[in-house]
Design a protein around this motif. Structure first.
Motif, mmCIF file in Angstrom:
data_model
loop_
_atom_site.group_PDB
_atom_site.id
_atom_site.type_symbol
_atom_site.label_atom_id
_atom_site.label_comp_id
_atom_site.label_asym_id
_atom_site.label_seq_id
_atom_site.Cartn_x
_atom_site.Cartn_y
_atom_site.Cartn_z
ATOM 1 N N ASP A 57 -68.660 56.456 -22.505
ATOM 2 C CA ASP A 57 -68.405 55.430 -23.515
ATOM 3 C C ASP A 57 -69.665 54.625 -23.809
ATOM 4 O OD1 ASP A 57 -65.754 56.165 -23.777
ATOM 5 O OD2 ASP A 57 -64.992 54.577 -22.446
ATOM 6 N N GLN A 58 -70.413 54.298 -22.768
ATOM 7 C CA GLN A 58 -71.642 53.526 -22.946
ATOM 8 C C GLN A 58 -72.665 54.328 -23.740
ATOM 9 O OE1 GLN A 58 -72.176 50.352 -22.079
ATOM 10 N NE2 GLN A 58 -74.148 50.501 -23.110
ATOM 11 N N ARG A 59 -72.812 55.617 -23.431
ATOM 12 C CA ARG A 59 -73.761 56.451 -24.189
ATOM 13 C C ARG A 59 -73.339 56.587 -25.643
ATOM 14 N NH1 ARG A 59 -73.842 61.602 -20.741
ATOM 15 N NH2 ARG A 59 -72.066 60.553 -19.858
ATOM 16 N N ALA A 60 -72.033 56.706 -25.880
ATOM 17 C CA ALA A 60 -71.548 56.796 -27.260
ATOM 18 C C ALA A 60 -71.820 55.493 -28.006
ATOM 19 C CB ALA A 60 -70.055 57.119 -27.271
ATOM 20 N N SER A 61 -71.635 54.355 -27.352
ATOM 21 C CA SER A 61 -71.916 53.061 -27.978
ATOM 22 C C SER A 61 -73.405 52.914 -28.277
ATOM 23 C CB SER A 61 -71.450 51.921 -27.077
ATOM 24 O OG SER A 61 -70.068 51.968 -26.900
ATOM 25 N N ASP A 62 -74.244 53.339 -27.337
ATOM 26 C CA ASP A 62 -75.693 53.286 -27.551
ATOM 27 C C ASP A 62 -76.095 54.164 -28.727
ATOM 28 O OD1 ASP A 62 -75.883 51.576 -25.397
ATOM 29 O OD2 ASP A 62 -76.608 53.129 -23.995
ATOM 30 N N LEU A 63 -75.569 55.359 -28.782
ATOM 31 C CA LEU A 63 -75.894 56.263 -29.876
ATOM 32 C C LEU A 63 -75.406 55.697 -31.219
ATOM 33 C CD1 LEU A 63 -77.052 58.983 -30.746
ATOM 34 C CD2 LEU A 63 -74.807 59.986 -30.318
ATOM 35 N N GLU A 64 -74.235 55.103 -31.209
ATOM 36 C CA GLU A 64 -73.695 54.504 -32.440
ATOM 37 C C GLU A 64 -74.567 53.358 -32.919
ATOM 38 O OE1 GLU A 64 -69.569 52.324 -33.939
ATOM 39 O OE2 GLU A 64 -69.639 53.301 -31.982
ATOM 40 N N SER A 65 -75.026 52.536 -31.973
ATOM 41 C CA SER A 65 -75.885 51.409 -32.374
ATOM 42 C C SER A 65 -77.237 51.921 -32.870
ATOM 43 C CB SER A 65 -76.069 50.431 -31.217
ATOM 44 O OG SER A 65 -76.799 51.035 -30.170
ATOM 45 N N LYS A 66 -77.786 52.972 -32.285
ATOM 46 C CA LYS A 66 -79.043 53.540 -32.759
ATOM 47 C C LYS A 66 -78.887 54.133 -34.149
ATOM 48 C CE LYS A 66 -81.057 54.636 -28.275
ATOM 49 N NZ LYS A 66 -81.461 55.729 -27.367
ATOM 50 N N MET A 67 -77.741 54.783 -34.379
ATOM 51 C CA MET A 67 -77.500 55.374 -35.713
ATOM 52 C C MET A 67 -77.357 54.282 -36.758
ATOM 53 S SD MET A 67 -77.585 58.636 -35.387
ATOM 54 C CE MET A 67 -76.738 59.287 -36.806
ATOM 55 N N GLY A 68 -76.782 53.170 -36.414
ATOM 56 C CA GLY A 68 -76.628 52.059 -37.354
ATOM 57 C C GLY A 68 -77.933 51.353 -37.631
ATOM 58 N N ASP A 69 -78.825 51.289 -36.635
ATOM 59 C CA ASP A 69 -80.117 50.634 -36.807
ATOM 60 C C ASP A 69 -81.052 51.447 -37.681
ATOM 61 O OD1 ASP A 69 -79.274 48.588 -35.192
ATOM 62 O OD2 ASP A 69 -80.316 49.309 -33.391
#
Length: 71
Positions: A57-69
């Motif tokens: 879940d943490q890796r998915a959240s990190d990836l999602e935030s990177k994709m949004g940035d």
């Protein structure tokens, strides 16, 4: 006389086997509330599964935030 000796020997052997079985019984399940080895192992597996799930879940959240940035 032979039947009596046979009966006495049978009782003695049965008592010896019962004593041996009871004195060498496994002691991993204590009635004093301690958990058995199987329960501890299951708890360890549940804990590991929970850690793996939270890491994913943490890796998915990190990836999602990177994709949004990057947009």
């Amino acid at each position: 006389m032979g039947k009596m000796i046979t009966a006495i020997l049978a009782i003695a052997i049965t008592a010896g086997v019962a004593y041996y079985a009871l004195s060498n019984a496994p002691r991993d399940a204590d009635p004093e509330g301690e958990t058995s080895q199987a329960k501890r192992q299951l708890d360890n597996v549940r804990g590991a599964a929970s850690r793996i799930e939270s890491d994913a879940d943490q890796r998915a959240s990190d990836l999602e935030s990177k994709m949004g940035d990057s947009q």
